[in-house]
Design an enzyme around this catalytic site. Structure first.
Site, PDB file in Angstrom:
ATOM      1  N   LYS A 154      -1.003  -0.940  -4.249  1.00  0.00           N
ATOM      2  CA  LYS A 154      -2.220   0.008  -4.261  1.00  0.00           C
ATOM      3  C   LYS A 154      -1.564   1.126  -4.293  1.00  0.00           C
ATOM      4  CE  LYS A 154      -5.857   1.741  -1.318  1.00  0.00           C
ATOM      5  NZ  LYS A 154      -6.415   1.677   0.077  1.00  0.00           N
ATOM      6  N   TYR A 172       0.931  -1.351   0.170  1.00  0.00           N
ATOM      7  CA  TYR A 172       0.126   0.041   0.136  1.00  0.00           C
ATOM      8  C   TYR A 172       0.780   1.324   0.060  1.00  0.00           C
ATOM      9  CZ  TYR A 172      -4.137   3.095   1.499  1.00  0.00           C
ATOM     10  OH  TYR A 172      -4.850   4.111   1.579  1.00  0.00           O
TER      11      TYR A 172
END
Length: 304
Positions: A164, A136
């Site tokens: 992400k 992320y």
């Protein structure tokens, strides 16, 4: 469970009862709406899932329950947002034991690690598990950026497979694709940039407003991938004021309020968060109600 990091992955909200325990029936109601809409996986315990307020036992309960509920239809991904490497490894091991399909990793919490420390943190967790991993990358909110040079090191490990992408820098999709090809799957992590990033070749969308509007979110993704761009643009133009609710520090309260208005969620949050009141509540409800009043008819997107 093997899967590709492609499609729409809701970062699900965590539901709470009035006495502040996990509300699994309410969670199930939303999850069923997500599956019916055609999502490609779910993410538990992310920022939108109020990860910072969940106990380790609650995370385990959510994973175990969700894995049983989906019955292998879609992958269940658990977010790891721990302060120490030791605790991150413990969560990864637990997730695998409980049947999770993969992990999403945030950098160390509460300490601004440098590049070397961040890479070591991610690698240590990845080496402790065989589960596939998505990094992320959100330097706006978490103050640590995973750069392409850092990904060069991280991708030495086969199970680090996706990112992400939440830098708010649309060109990062092309930058990462040029450098790593298909070795690194790219999922847009900012709702308002999803169309642009998907058009530039992102593989998927880790979405927030999907929690309240799953059909519209999946429709946009599938229409874009099918080349039906004008239809996707029209839905997105309607959707944008709602998607902007994802960009606020109170995104949890905003999105949970949207779930209430669409009939697939509850408004309860865990302190120190509090439900919305006054002018702020009226403003957010005005955006939601305007969206619902003009909600578009969707094409038959499930078979695209």
């Amino acid at each position: 469970m093997t899967f590709n990091w492609q499609g729409v992955f809701p970062a699900l909200t965590t539901k709470f009862t009035p006495d502040d325990t996990l509300d699994l029936p309410a969670f199930d109601h939303n999850l069923e709406a997500q599956i019916e809409a055609g999502v490609d996986g779910i993410i538990l315990g992310g920022s939108l899932g109020e990860a910072s307020t969940l106990t380790h036992e609650e995370k385990e309960s959510l994973v175990k329950h969700a894995v049983g509920k989906v019955g292998g239809k879609i992958p269940v991904i658990l977010n790891i947002s721990e302060a120490s490497t030791k605790d991150g490894i413990k969560v990864a091991e637990s997730a695998a034991d409980l049947g999770a399909s993969g992990l999403m990793l945030l950098p160390p919490m509460r300490y601004k690690a440098d590049d070397r420390e961040t890479v070591a943190f991610f690698k240590a967790i990845a080496q402790s598990t065989s589960l596939p991993i998505m990094i992320y990358n959100n330097p706006v909110d978490y103050k640590i950026e995973t750069t392409p040079d850092m990904f060069e090191e991280l991708l030495e490990l086969d199970n680090i497979q996706a990112v992400k992408e939440s830098t708010r820098e649309v060109t990062n999709v092309t930058r990462l694709r040029n450098r790593f090809g298909d070795r690194l799957k790219i999922l847009c992590g900012v709702d308002t940039l999803a169309v642009e990033e998907l058009l530039m070749g992102a593989d998927g969308w880790v979405a927030g407003l999907v929690c309240a509007f799953p059909r519209e979110t999946v429709a946009i993704y599938r229409l874009i991938k099918a080349g039906r761009l004008e239809e996707a643009r029209q839905i997105f133009r309607w959707f944008l004021p709602l998607l902007e609710l994802d960009l606020h520090p109170k995104l949890v309260q905003y999105i949970k309020l949207a779930e209430v208005h669409t009939g697939i969620g509850t408004e309860r949050v865990r302190a120190p968060r509090l439900p919305l009141v006054g002018e702020e509540r009226n403003r957010v409800e005005g955006i939601i109600k305007t969206g619902l009043a003009n909600r578009p008819n969707l094409p038959d997107y499930l078979y695209l």
